[in-house]
Design an enzyme around this catalytic site. Structure first.
Site, PDB file in Angstrom:
ATOM      1  N   HIS A  85     -26.414 -17.820   0.184  1.00 33.03           N
ATOM      2  CA  HIS A  85     -26.994 -16.515  -0.145  1.00 33.03           C
ATOM      3  C   HIS A  85     -27.890 -16.647  -1.368  1.00 33.03           C
ATOM      4  O   HIS A  85     -27.903 -17.690  -2.034  1.00 33.03           O
ATOM      5  CB  HIS A  85     -25.903 -15.465  -0.341  1.00 33.03           C
ATOM      6  CG  HIS A  85     -24.978 -15.696  -1.497  1.00 33.03           C
ATOM      7  ND1 HIS A  85     -24.187 -16.817  -1.622  1.00 33.03           N
ATOM      8  CD2 HIS A  85     -24.708 -14.927  -2.589  1.00 33.03           C
ATOM      9  CE1 HIS A  85     -23.466 -16.720  -2.732  1.00 33.03           C
ATOM     10  NE2 HIS A  85     -23.770 -15.593  -3.341  1.00 33.03           N
ATOM     11  N   HIS A 114     -28.020 -15.574  -4.447  1.00 32.86           N
ATOM     12  CA  HIS A 114     -27.597 -15.367  -5.832  1.00 32.86           C
ATOM     13  C   HIS A 114     -27.911 -16.653  -6.593  1.00 32.86           C
ATOM     14  O   HIS A 114     -27.753 -17.752  -6.064  1.00 32.86           O
ATOM     15  CB  HIS A 114     -26.096 -15.043  -5.909  1.00 32.86           C
ATOM     16  CG  HIS A 114     -25.798 -13.588  -5.651  1.00 32.86           C
ATOM     17  ND1 HIS A 114     -24.551 -13.123  -5.314  1.00 32.86           N
ATOM     18  CD2 HIS A 114     -26.616 -12.491  -5.702  1.00 32.86           C
ATOM     19  CE1 HIS A 114     -24.611 -11.792  -5.163  1.00 32.86           C
ATOM     20  NE2 HIS A 114     -25.845 -11.401  -5.378  1.00 32.86           N
ATOM     21  N   ASP A 162     -26.579 -18.537  -8.768  1.00 33.24           N
ATOM     22  CA  ASP A 162     -25.650 -19.658  -8.921  1.00 33.24           C
ATOM     23  C   ASP A 162     -25.567 -20.508  -7.643  1.00 33.24           C
ATOM     24  O   ASP A 162     -24.871 -21.525  -7.613  1.00 33.24           O
ATOM     25  CB  ASP A 162     -24.251 -19.174  -9.347  1.00 33.24           C
ATOM     26  CG  ASP A 162     -23.661 -18.121  -8.434  1.00 33.24           C
ATOM     27  OD1 ASP A 162     -24.417 -17.257  -7.947  1.00 33.24           O
ATOM     28  OD2 ASP A 162     -22.436 -18.157  -8.195  1.00 33.24           O
ATOM     29  N   HIS A 163     -26.308 -20.120  -6.609  1.00 40.15           N
ATOM     30  CA  HIS A 163     -26.314 -20.893  -5.358  1.00 40.15           C
ATOM     31  C   HIS A 163     -27.701 -21.439  -5.025  1.00 40.15           C
ATOM     32  O   HIS A 163     -27.866 -22.159  -4.046  1.00 40.15           O
ATOM     33  CB  HIS A 163     -25.801 -20.025  -4.198  1.00 40.15           C
ATOM     34  CG  HIS A 163     -24.391 -19.591  -4.402  1.00 40.15           C
ATOM     35  ND1 HIS A 163     -23.319 -20.165  -3.750  1.00 40.15           N
ATOM     36  CD2 HIS A 163     -23.861 -18.668  -5.257  1.00 40.15           C
ATOM     37  CE1 HIS A 163     -22.204 -19.604  -4.171  1.00 40.15           C
ATOM     38  NE2 HIS A 163     -22.499 -18.690  -5.082  1.00 40.15           N
ATOM     39  N   ASP A 221     -19.971 -16.876  -0.986  1.00 47.91           N
ATOM     40  CA  ASP A 221     -18.962 -16.077  -1.675  1.00 47.91           C
ATOM     41  C   ASP A 221     -18.519 -14.980  -0.711  1.00 47.91           C
ATOM     42  O   ASP A 221     -19.336 -14.472   0.057  1.00 47.91           O
ATOM     43  CB  ASP A 221     -19.563 -15.404  -2.904  1.00 47.91           C
ATOM     44  CG  ASP A 221     -20.176 -16.396  -3.897  1.00 47.91           C
ATOM     45  OD1 ASP A 221     -20.099 -17.613  -3.692  1.00 47.91           O
ATOM     46  OD2 ASP A 221     -20.771 -15.933  -4.877  1.00 47.91           O
TER      47      ASP A 221
END
Ligand SMILES: [Zn+2]
Ligand SMILES: [Zn+2]
Length: 307
Positions: free
Chosen positions: A62, A64, A66-67, A212
């Site tokens: 996804h 976000h 942090d990915h 997540d």
């Protein structure tokens, strides 16, 4: 024939001094699949000895940070290292806008083609398949469009019991038919049953990646029967309310998902920075699913070959 998972980062959104955000490598028969690409990914690939140019497929769960914040440096470095072959990036639809912004500003430096394969299906969807592996995406339950990935090794061709080749004077054509799973009826009426003449060299293995997500009942169907599962465990049970209101899971949620799926092994990661030592999360998960392990940076988890 390897089937192994190595996490490069098991932190969630807030950086910490010694933990990196999500980025992981799945090695299937020496083919490297990069799953998520958080900040620092390219340095970590170097640190743990993964050659960049062996990665032809990247899977982004996804959009976000942090990915995904690590992908831009990696794309540039791949070009500087001499990449000319196509790179495929499986990511939610919104990634095309991000990629075109990147290409507008930095695309001239790239000597290879990037193909964005958009993840759109709200059910199990085969996104890549060849002779050795089938890769599927499935929807997760997060604040934004988010996908998990399932990697299923293909069933290998059956082997012939060698002693029977001479005993029955099997012809090359008969051997080929038996290997492909057929029974044989000879002209004299003799039947050579496939199951008596052949065996499966190993049982196909499978791995699922879930990050997540808040827990949801539909997940079990997507990851059912996987040997090894990576599942986010951002919080402990004392933070269950926060976990679920931010569309994340607790360590117990991860353990229950692995239990329901009938998995052999569970790896947990994506830990909130409030857990300096995630072993408290490990303990909570193990109360429900004893075969749980922390996906520590650089540690490789193999799915062994079973015959
Ligand atoms: Zn995250
Ligand atoms: Zn997220």
């Amino acid at each position: 024939m390897k089937f192994s998972f190595t996490s490069l980062g098991c932190a969630s959104a807030l950086p910490s001094a010694d933990r990196f955000p999500s980025a992981h490598v799945l090695n299937v028969h020496e083919r490297l699949f990069l799953i998520d690409c958080g900040e620092g990914c390219q340095m970590l690939l170097r640190k743990w000895g993964y050659p960049f140019l062996k990665i032809d497929n990247i899977f982004i769960s996804h959009l976000h940070g942090d990915h995904i914040f690590g992908i831009f440096g990696l794309l540039s470095t791949m070009s500087m290292m001499g990449r000319t072959s196509q790179l495929r990036i499986f990511a939610p639809a919104g990634f095309s806008e991000i990629l075109s912004f990147f290409m507008d500003h930095f695309g001239e430096m790239l000597n290879y083609e990037i193909v964005h394969k958009s993840l759109i299906s709200q059910d199990m969807d085969t996104i890549m398949e060849d002779r050795k592996i089938k890769i599927s995406s499935f929807p997760l339950n997060h604040r934004v469009d988010c996908y998990g990935f399932r990697f299923d090794e293909k069933r290998p061709a059956r082997n012939i019991h060698k002693a029977l080749i001479d005993e029955y004077k099997l012809t090359l054509a008969e051997i080929a038919s038996l290997k492909s799973g057929e029974d044989i009826v000879r002209e004299n009426g003799q039947i050579l049953e496939n199951l008596s003449f052949t065996y499966l060299p190993y049982i196909p293995r499978s791995f699922a990646y879930c990050s997540d997500t808040a827990p949801f009942p539909g997940l079990t169907r997507f990851i059912s029967g996987c040997d090894m599962i990576y599942h986010e465990a951002t919080f402990g049970r004392e933070m269950a309310e926060t976990a679920h209101s931010t569309m994340h899971s607790t360590a117990e949620d991860a353990a229950m998902a692995a239990n329901a799926a009938g998995a052999t092994k569970l790896l947990i990661g994506h830990f909130s920075s409030r857990y300096k030592d995630p072993s408290i999360l490990l303990d909570q998960a193990r109360e429900i699913f004893p075969e749980t392990y922390i996906a520590r940076e650089g540690m490789t988890f193999d799915i062994p070959l079973l015959k």
